[in-house]
Enzyme design. Structure first.
Site, PDB file in Angstrom:
ATOM      1  N   HIS A  28       0.531  -0.986  -0.506  1.00  0.00           N
ATOM      2  CA  HIS A  28      -0.143   0.032  -0.168  1.00  0.00           C
ATOM      3  C   HIS A  28       0.814   1.349  -0.329  1.00  0.00           C
ATOM      4  CE1 HIS A  28      -3.801   2.417   1.761  1.00  0.00           C
ATOM      5  NE2 HIS A  28      -3.089   2.298   0.502  1.00  0.00           N
ATOM      6  N   LYS A 231      20.749 -36.492 -11.846  1.00  0.00           N
ATOM      7  CA  LYS A 231      19.590 -36.411 -10.861  1.00  0.00           C
ATOM      8  C   LYS A 231      20.614 -36.321  -9.572  1.00  0.00           C
ATOM      9  CE  LYS A 231      15.780 -36.230  -8.871  1.00  0.00           C
ATOM     10  NZ  LYS A 231      16.217 -35.327  -7.245  1.00  0.00           N
ATOM     11  N   ASP A 233      22.532 -36.114  -5.453  1.00  0.00           N
ATOM     12  CA  ASP A 233      21.567 -36.189  -3.852  1.00  0.00           C
ATOM     13  C   ASP A 233      22.289 -35.257  -3.347  1.00  0.00           C
ATOM     14  OD1 ASP A 233      20.452 -37.747  -2.871  1.00  0.00           O
ATOM     15  OD2 ASP A 233      21.434 -39.853  -2.925  1.00  0.00           O
ATOM     16  N   HIS A 638      30.040 -67.318   2.105  1.00  0.00           N
ATOM     17  CA  HIS A 638      31.279 -67.093   1.382  1.00  0.00           C
ATOM     18  C   HIS A 638      30.905 -69.143   0.918  1.00  0.00           C
ATOM     19  CE1 HIS A 638      34.354 -64.169   2.695  1.00  0.00           C
ATOM     20  NE2 HIS A 638      33.014 -64.021   3.151  1.00  0.00           N
ATOM     21  N   SER A 691      34.133 -57.692  -5.583  1.00  0.00           N
ATOM     22  CA  SER A 691      34.408 -58.434  -4.833  1.00  0.00           C
ATOM     23  C   SER A 691      33.489 -57.413  -3.392  1.00  0.00           C
ATOM     24  CB  SER A 691      35.689 -58.726  -4.033  1.00  0.00           C
ATOM     25  OG  SER A 691      36.286 -57.435  -3.764  1.00  0.00           O
ATOM     26  N   HIS A 697      36.836 -60.306  -9.253  1.00  0.00           N
ATOM     27  CA  HIS A 697      36.280 -61.771  -9.559  1.00  0.00           C
ATOM     28  C   HIS A 697      36.343 -62.015 -10.642  1.00  0.00           C
ATOM     29  CE1 HIS A 697      35.932 -62.538  -4.349  1.00  0.00           C
ATOM     30  NE2 HIS A 697      37.191 -62.351  -4.617  1.00  0.00           N
TER      31      HIS A 697
END
Length: 817
Positions: A28, A231, A233, A638, A691, A697
């Site tokens: 105003h 994108k 993070d 394993h 691994s 591996h």
């Protein structure tokens, strides 16, 4: 007080409440410029004339003179009150929206303290109106308008919202435009002509610009009008460089320059520019240049800044030129030019022009959050837009914290959070998040949330029954970012994990984006297999196994449900050795090759045929057995290289490439490719996996004909041959002193009783790493073993067209000779 025949102001009429309470701020220009704050109460607008206008700086007091109530119709008024009339001058609707009382508004008004939340186009968050003590001669009540401390608050050094956004929210016009007068200009600008060129529009350095935001889509755009970026993070940041200084603003305009450290600001000021505004993201990368929001949060909490990196993806202003009207490709070209000489921690966010589905698929396979697709010709426009869209690999979004349940293990830590999203002015509950908290984070959240406790539930409708049990309600001031797998039929989160607090997000802006939108599915993928049903009960499911990542026993069991069809061929029906960590990776660890007292019946006791009197070995046959291993704190699995059906004849060989100090990733992948070629020369197929540590591996499937001694002999000769041919690169001896700068070709996994970590097994190492099968093409694409974790693997597998080891069994060949 008004002659409605002379003034265009509305006379007003009776109103009935419509539910949501509205507010309006009218600018105003009367005898003195001021801002009229009007809050709907009892079907009228309670009004205060804020002499200097509202401030977004917490604690900054703005005098607010209480004036007469105004009719509801007055909230839409915009125009000029004629000279001689009460309040003569021009009025615009500077802001409007809804307001929510924090305490009973009638009691607060009577006591002289209104506390409320605003959800407007410019003003948001928590505010206070406090009545000052009056004097007998005062004709008006004087109050103070004060901004609360929350995500929408700004530092004193941040741009002033009044100068930054002077226009009407209804017409877009300024006070001068409505009054029909020219806008005021500083003398420096009177002689300056504004022109648009190919390089942008001449314009002084702006203040903070509200960022351009992307809309979530179900299908990634695929035509050549679009560019695609990873994108990130992290935290969306707008960087301002001017007069040799740099300032970093969050998406809500808060100045976080100091929080991100001097190195980032210094690198920005070193850019070859006098003035610039860059849009980008600050991230912390953890292996393979994969950004990690949880790591960023942890660094900010610790005051650590050495890992902060700023990826710039847009340029809004450059040396007196407004670039926002330019096409995106032109802005990015200019950005690349000024970043050509930039050094860490400043980097350019590269884009791809391939088909969106291909880019998304690659991002998902790498365990990333998703991609942002942008129209190459789009200008920069603040606010959410369909010119920028985002496609996600997995479900992740922000939720408002409305309550918490204390931990059963620690008296001053949280056990779970109760989350919600806003539906209009109502905070709707979406259930609980009970995992993803490190010990430090759980304790910090407890401290923060107990300070916000309130007896009144913020949820509408309130929680009932089981959902209410043990919950302590809090004011909905904090926003959390959460990963989750899916939605339940009743609208609650399923398998949700906490990622971190979003201090740059206003709770009122969390409106349930994508509640009915699933993560963007890359094209040409088959539906994921149905998850197996868990029948083994987990005791203490919130026990934390990986404290740094906040991964719990329940998370491990959920992960094994996600990967069951992938891991089953590598762990079922084989003798197993386990690495068990009852108190998580930071506690005691021990290998378990034989059965133990109290072992779950779903874990099989199997007798070694060469020594049936020895303690039974262990094995599993089904998903129940795998879940029982998670219940028993088996953080690594394993298996033998042979099956229970034929203990003496292995059906695979494992060449373990273990890099010594000083060996780079490129050297390691080169070695893997050489192993592959040598196996091919021996007429054996080769498959590769990480691994779960720093090595690789290379695994060759065998027709189970040769016995262990022959297999060990072949692998020993294989390793010695590689080391003999290139002794500067490889070594076949286990002695550490001979491994500096070289790669150990470890063949000792290939003898009776020896084991190697299973494909898709977790590792008892920080971050929740996983031994991940990859394709040979992926191996050379710059991936990192750190990309593959409990958190990222489910999304990766959902994005893969096919298992990179799908031909493993069919590729079996007899051992040469």
């Amino acid at each position: 007080m008004r002659d409605f025949k002379a003034t265009p102001e509305p006379k007003g009429r009776k109103h009935k409440s419509t539910g949501a309470l509205v507010f309006v701020v009218q600018k105003h220009a009367a005898r003195r410029l001021h801002y009229d704050l009007r809050l709907e109460m009892d079907c009228v607008l309670k009004s205060w004339a804020v002499t200097r206008g509202p401030s977004l700086v917490p604690g900054e007091k703005r005098l607010s003179v209480h004036v007469e109530d105004h009719p509801m119709d007055y909230g839409d008024f915009e125009g000029t009150i004629p000279e001689g009339q009460y309040g003569a001058g021009t009025v615009i609707v500077w802001d409007r929206g809804t307001w929510t009382p924090v305490i009973d508004p009638h009691k607060g008004y009577a006591k002289g303290h209104l506390e409320f939340e605003l959800k407007g186009e410019k003003l948001t968050g928590r505010w206070h109106l406090i009545r000052m003590r009056g004097k007998p001669k005062d004709k008006r009540e004087n109050w103070l308008l004060i901004k609360g401390e929350d995500a929408s608050a700004r530092d004193p050094s941040a741009p002033d919202i009044l100068e930054q956004s002077p226009q009407s929210v209804t017409s877009g016009r300024t006070i001068e435009a409505v009054a029909g007068k020219p806008a005021r200009k500083t003398p420096a600008r009177k002689t300056r002509t504004r022109k648009t060129t190919e390089q942008g529009t001449d314009k002084p350095m702006p203040g903070f610009l509200p960022p351009m935001l992307a809309s979530l889509v179900k299908a990634t755009p695929g035509d050549d009008r679009w560019l695609h970026e990873i994108k990130f993070d992290g935290y969306r940041i707008q960087a301002h460089v001017e007069d040799g200084k740099a300032r970093l603003f969050t998406r809500s305009g808060r100045d976080w320059t100091d929080r991100f450290g001097a190195a980032l600001a210094d690198a920005l000021t070193a850019l070859p520019v006098s003035q610039a505004v860059l849009d980008g993201e600050v991230v912390v990368e953890t292996g393979g240049r994969s950004s990690n929001f949880s790591a960023l949060q942890a660094d900010l909490a610790e005051g650590r800044t050495d890992r902060m990196t700023f990826y710039a993806f847009d340029l809004l202003h450059l040396d007196g030129r407004d670039l926002t009207p330019l096409p995106l490709v032109e802005r990015k070209r200019l950005l690349a030019t000024i970043l050509r000489s930039a050094k860490d921690p400043i980097r350019l966010s590269e884009h791809l022009s391939d088909q969106g589905a291909i880019v998304l698929r690659h991002a998902c396979r790498m365990g990333l959050e998703g991609i942002i697709s942008k129209l190459r010709d789009s200008p920069y426009r603040s606010g959410r837009s369909n010119a920028w869209v985002k496609s996600k690999c997995s479900a992740r979004q922000e939720f408002v914290i409305g309550g918490f349940v204390p931990s059963t293990a620690s008296p001053r830590a949280i056990g779970s959070l109760v989350m919600g999203v806003y539906d209009g002015d109502r905070l709707r509950s979406v259930g609980r998040v009970g995992t993803g908290f490190s010990v430090a984070v759980a304790e910090d959240l407890y401290t923060r949330l107990t300070a916000l406790e309130t007896p009144q539930s913020p949820f509408d409708p309130p929680l009932t029954g089981q959902a209410k049990r043990g919950v302590r309600h809090v004011r909905p001031d904090l926003v959390a970012e959460v990963d989750f797998r899916a939605w339940t039929d009743d609208g609650n989160l399923r398998h949700a994990a906490f990622r971190g607090l979003r201090e740059d997000k206003d709770p009122q802006d969390v409106t349930g984006e994508g509640l009915s939108t699933p993560p963007s599915a890359p094209e040409d993928t088959t539906p994921p297999p149905a998850l197996p049903v868990r029948r083994i009960k987990l005791t203490n499911p919130d026990r934390v196994y990986w404290p740094d990542a906040g991964i719990t026993k329940a998370d491990l069991a959920d992960y094994y449900a996600d990967v069951w069809t992938w891991i089953a061929p590598h762990v079922s029906g084989r003798p197993l050795a386990l690495l068990r960590c009852p108190n998580g990776i930071s506690g005691q660890k021990f290998f378990q090759k034989h059965d133990w007292k109290g072992m779950n019946a779903a874990i099989l006791r199997v007798a070694d045929p060469t020594d049936p009197k020895d303690a039974p070995s262990i094995a599993i046959a089904d998903f129940d057995g795998l879940t029982a291993l998670a219940q028993a704190a088996s953080l690594e699995i394993h298996p033998w290289g042979s099956t229970l059906a034929d203990w003496e004849r292995p059906d695979r060989i494992v060449i373990d490439l273990d890099p010594g100090d000083g060996v780079g990733w490129d050297d390691l992948t080169f070695a893997a490719q050489e192993v592959r070629q040598r196996l091919k020369d021996a007429e054996l197929a080769a498959f590769v996996k990480t691994s779960g540590g720093k090595g690789l591996h290379v695994v060759a499937p065998l027709v189970a004909k040769a016995e262990w001694p022959a297999v060990k002999s072949f692998c020993r000769q294989f390793a010695r041959s590689m080391a003999g041919d290139d002794p500067a690169r490889y070594v076949a001896t286990i002695t550490k002193s001979k491994r500096q700068g070289k790669i150990l070709i470890d063949y000792l996994r290939n003898q009776r009783g020896a084991t190697a970590v299973a494909a898709y097994s977790t590792r008892a190492r920080p971050g929740g790493l996983v031994s991940a099968p990859v394709s040979w093409d992926e191996l050379d694409s710059g991936l990192s073993p750190a990309d593959f974790t409990i958190r990222t693997m489910p999304a990766r597998l959902a994005a893969l067209r096919r298992d990179p080891w799908s031909d493993f069994a069919a590729s079996a060949r007899p051992l040469p000779g």
